[in-house]
Design an enzyme around this catalytic site. Structure first.
Site, PDB file in Angstrom:
ATOM      1  N   ARG A  25      74.197  49.755   6.599  1.00  0.00           N
ATOM      2  CA  ARG A  25      75.213  49.104   7.449  1.00  0.00           C
ATOM      3  C   ARG A  25      76.246  48.374   6.603  1.00  0.00           C
ATOM      4  O   ARG A  25      77.442  48.428   6.889  1.00  0.00           O
ATOM      5  CB  ARG A  25      74.548  48.136   8.436  1.00  0.00           C
ATOM      6  CG  ARG A  25      73.687  48.818   9.486  1.00  0.00           C
ATOM      7  CD  ARG A  25      72.974  47.831  10.382  1.00  0.00           C
ATOM      8  NE  ARG A  25      72.141  46.964   9.564  1.00  0.00           N
ATOM      9  CZ  ARG A  25      71.638  45.811   9.960  1.00  0.00           C
ATOM     10  NH1 ARG A  25      71.881  45.350  11.167  1.00  0.00           N
ATOM     11  NH2 ARG A  25      70.885  45.077   9.167  1.00  0.00           N
ATOM     12  N   ASN A  43      71.503  48.973  13.664  1.00  0.00           N
ATOM     13  CA  ASN A  43      70.231  49.683  13.582  1.00  0.00           C
ATOM     14  C   ASN A  43      69.749  49.991  14.996  1.00  0.00           C
ATOM     15  O   ASN A  43      70.055  49.267  15.935  1.00  0.00           O
ATOM     16  CB  ASN A  43      69.171  48.819  12.891  1.00  0.00           C
ATOM     17  CG  ASN A  43      69.368  48.724  11.400  1.00  0.00           C
ATOM     18  OD1 ASN A  43      69.972  49.590  10.771  1.00  0.00           O
ATOM     19  ND2 ASN A  43      68.863  47.660  10.804  1.00  0.00           N
TER      20      ASN A  43
END
Length: 102
Positions: A25, A43
């Site tokens: 990320r 996520n």
């Protein structure tokens, strides 16, 4: 000579593989901001990452290739799925950056 018109694109994405616990990320946020894209990544409970991206079509194509092949140094990308791709007339995200959602 007139510049070619650059359309804004919005799309959803999900990346499968070893993409959690490897700073995926963070690297995606960095790449998205470098390209001037707006959107988010998070996520999922299925050990994937998903998100949405908006930006100029050329930068979207660059990001799509990056999500399919690069990711973070420790990640392993098995598949990147892009869906709901459409041209938009203006940004729908107020934030002018690419963000990590928790």
């Amino acid at each position: 000579m007139a510049k070619p018109k650059v359309g804004l694109i919005h799309l959803d994405f999900e990346v499968f593989g070893k993409v959690q616990g490897v700073f995926f990320r963070k690297y995606t946020q960095k790449k998205g901001n470098e390209l001037g894209l707006r959107g988010w990544i998070m996520n999922t409970l299925n050990r994937t990452v998903k998100g949405q991206i908006e930006g100029e079509s050329g930068n979207i194509e660059t990001m799509k290739k990056w999500l399919q092949t690069n990711g973070s140094p420790s990640s392993r990308i098995d598949e990147a799925v892009f869906s709901c791709e459409k041209e938009i007339s203006q940004y729908s995200f107020e934030s002018k950056s690419f963000e990590i959602r928790r």
